[in-house]
Write a protein that holds these residues in place. Structure first.
Motif, PDB file in Angstrom:
ATOM      1  N   ARG A   1       0.810  -1.216   0.000  1.00 44.48           N
ATOM      2  CA  ARG A   1       0.000   0.000   0.000  1.00 44.48           C
ATOM      3  C   ARG A   1       0.840   1.261   0.000  1.00 44.48           C
ATOM      4  O   ARG A   1       0.634   2.162  -0.804  1.00 44.48           O
TER       5      ARG A   1
ATOM      6  N   THR B   1      -3.619  -0.058  -4.732  1.00 45.74           N
ATOM      7  CA  THR B   1      -4.895   0.223  -4.077  1.00 45.74           C
ATOM      8  C   THR B   1      -5.280  -0.953  -3.185  1.00 45.74           C
ATOM      9  O   THR B   1      -4.793  -2.074  -3.359  1.00 45.74           O
ATOM     10  N   ASN B   2      -6.192  -0.689  -2.253  1.00 39.16           N
ATOM     11  CA  ASN B   2      -6.651  -1.763  -1.369  1.00 39.16           C
ATOM     12  C   ASN B   2      -7.286  -2.926  -2.135  1.00 39.16           C
ATOM     13  O   ASN B   2      -7.028  -4.081  -1.805  1.00 39.16           O
TER      14      ASN B   2
ATOM     15  N   VAL C   1     -11.223  -6.504   1.157  1.00 38.38           N
ATOM     16  CA  VAL C   1     -10.685  -5.145   1.250  1.00 38.38           C
ATOM     17  C   VAL C   1     -10.638  -4.688   2.711  1.00 38.38           C
ATOM     18  O   VAL C   1      -9.673  -4.050   3.138  1.00 38.38           O
ATOM     19  N   GLU C   2     -11.658  -5.045   3.496  1.00 37.21           N
ATOM     20  CA  GLU C   2     -11.680  -4.643   4.909  1.00 37.21           C
ATOM     21  C   GLU C   2     -10.509  -5.263   5.667  1.00 37.21           C
ATOM     22  O   GLU C   2      -9.908  -4.615   6.533  1.00 37.21           O
TER      23      GLU C   2
ATOM     24  N   GLU D   1      -7.465  -3.282   4.844  1.00 34.54           N
ATOM     25  CA  GLU D   1      -7.461  -2.008   5.580  1.00 34.54           C
ATOM     26  C   GLU D   1      -7.043  -2.219   7.026  1.00 34.54           C
ATOM     27  O   GLU D   1      -6.278  -1.431   7.586  1.00 34.54           O
ATOM     28  N   SER D   2      -7.539  -3.283   7.625  1.00 34.79           N
ATOM     29  CA  SER D   2      -7.194  -3.586   9.018  1.00 34.79           C
ATOM     30  C   SER D   2      -5.708  -3.912   9.151  1.00 34.79           C
ATOM     31  O   SER D   2      -5.028  -3.410  10.057  1.00 34.79           O
TER      32      SER D   2
ATOM     33  N   THR E   1      -3.288  -3.020   7.175  1.00 37.15           N
ATOM     34  CA  THR E   1      -2.511  -1.814   6.906  1.00 37.15           C
ATOM     35  C   THR E   1      -2.516  -0.882   8.109  1.00 37.15           C
ATOM     36  O   THR E   1      -1.472  -0.351   8.497  1.00 37.15           O
ATOM     37  N   ALA E   2      -3.686  -0.708   8.708  1.00 31.76           N
ATOM     38  CA  ALA E   2      -3.783   0.178   9.876  1.00 31.76           C
ATOM     39  C   ALA E   2      -2.954  -0.366  11.036  1.00 31.76           C
ATOM     40  O   ALA E   2      -2.208   0.379  11.688  1.00 31.76           O
TER      41      ALA E   2
END
Length: 198
Positions: free
Chosen positions: A149, A155-156, A167-168, A171-172, A174-175
Motif C-alpha cells: 500500500r 490500491t486496497n 478489502v476490509e 485495511e485492518s 494496513t492500519a
C-alpha cells in the motif's frame, strides 16, 4: 519464428508480451523481463530486507511466470498482480524455512551519483535502515500489506486480490501495520533528522 525488433514490442502491455512469449517470441521475454524484474526485485527486497534473497526470489518468480505463460488467460488478472502474489508467497515460504534465524538488515547500498552530499546520503541511509528494521518487526501479513500500500502504491482492492483477502481485512492489516511501524520507530525522530518537523 524470427525475433521481432525490441522497439516494436516495448509498447505492448504485459499480457500481450506474455502471450507472444508463450507463442515462441523470445524478444517478448526480454522486454517483459526488463520491465518486470526491477519491480519484483524491489518488492522482494522490501519484504525480505536481504538483497541476495530478493534476487533469488526475483529469479524464481520470473521462472514461474515463464512456465505458466502457455496457460495464461489474458484479461483475468494483471501480470504484475500475479507476480506480486507469487513474490509474496516465495518470501513467506523462505521465512517459514528459516524461522528462528536472523534477518540481515545491512544498509541499503546507495547508487553512486552527484546529487546529495555525504551527510544527506548517510541520513537517507539511516532512515531507510530504520524503516526496513521497523518493517521487519511487523508480522508477515501486516508487513506485506504496508509495503504494497504505502511503498508500492497499490490500491486496497489490488492488495486484496494479491493477498487473497477482503478489502476490509487489507485495511485492518494496513492500519495495524502502520501503528506497529510508529511504535517501532518511536523515539528515533531526532536521530533520523526529523527534529525540525515538530
Amino acid at each position: 519464428m524470427t525475433d521481432m525488433p525490441f522497439d516494436d514490442l516495448s509498447s505492448l502491455d504485459d499480457d500481450a508480451l506474455l502471450v507472444l512469449y508463450a507463442n515462441g517470441e523470445p524478444t517478448a521475454a526480454r522486454v517483459l523481463t526488463g520491465r518486470l524484474a526491477p519491480v519484483v526485485m524491489a518488492h522482494a527486497y522490501r519484504l525480505t530486507g536481504n538483497r541476495a534473497e530478493a534476487e533469488d526470489v526475483t529469479q524464481e518468480a520470473l521462472l514461474r511466470l515463464w512456465k505458466i505463460a502457455p496457460e495464461w488467460r489474458q484479461g483475468e488478472a494483471k501480470v504484475t498482480t500475479w507476480l506480486y502474489r507469487v513474490t509474496a508467497n516465495l518470501v513467506t515460504d523462505g521465512l517459514r524455512r528459516r524461522r528462528g534465524g536472523s534477518v540481515d538488515l545491512d544498509a541499503i547500498p546507495e547508487p553512486e551519483d552527484d546529487r546529495p552530499g555525504a551527510d544527506q546520503v548517510m541520513q537517507d541511509r539511516a532512515r531507510m535502515d530504520a524503516l526496513n528494521a521497523a518493517l521487519m518487526t511487523l508480522p508477515d501479513r501486516q508487513r506485506q500489506a504496508v509495503v504494497l500500500r504505502h511503498i508500492e502504491g497499490l490500491t486496497n482492492p489490488e492488495i486484496a486480490e494479491i493477498m487473497d483477502l477482503g478489502v476490509e481485512a487489507v485495511e485492518s492489516l494496513t492500519a495495524r501495520g502502520k501503528r506497529g511501524l510508529a511504535k517501532a520507530l518511536e523515539g528515533q525522530k531526532k536521530n533520523l533528522g526529523y527534529q525540525d518537523d515538530d
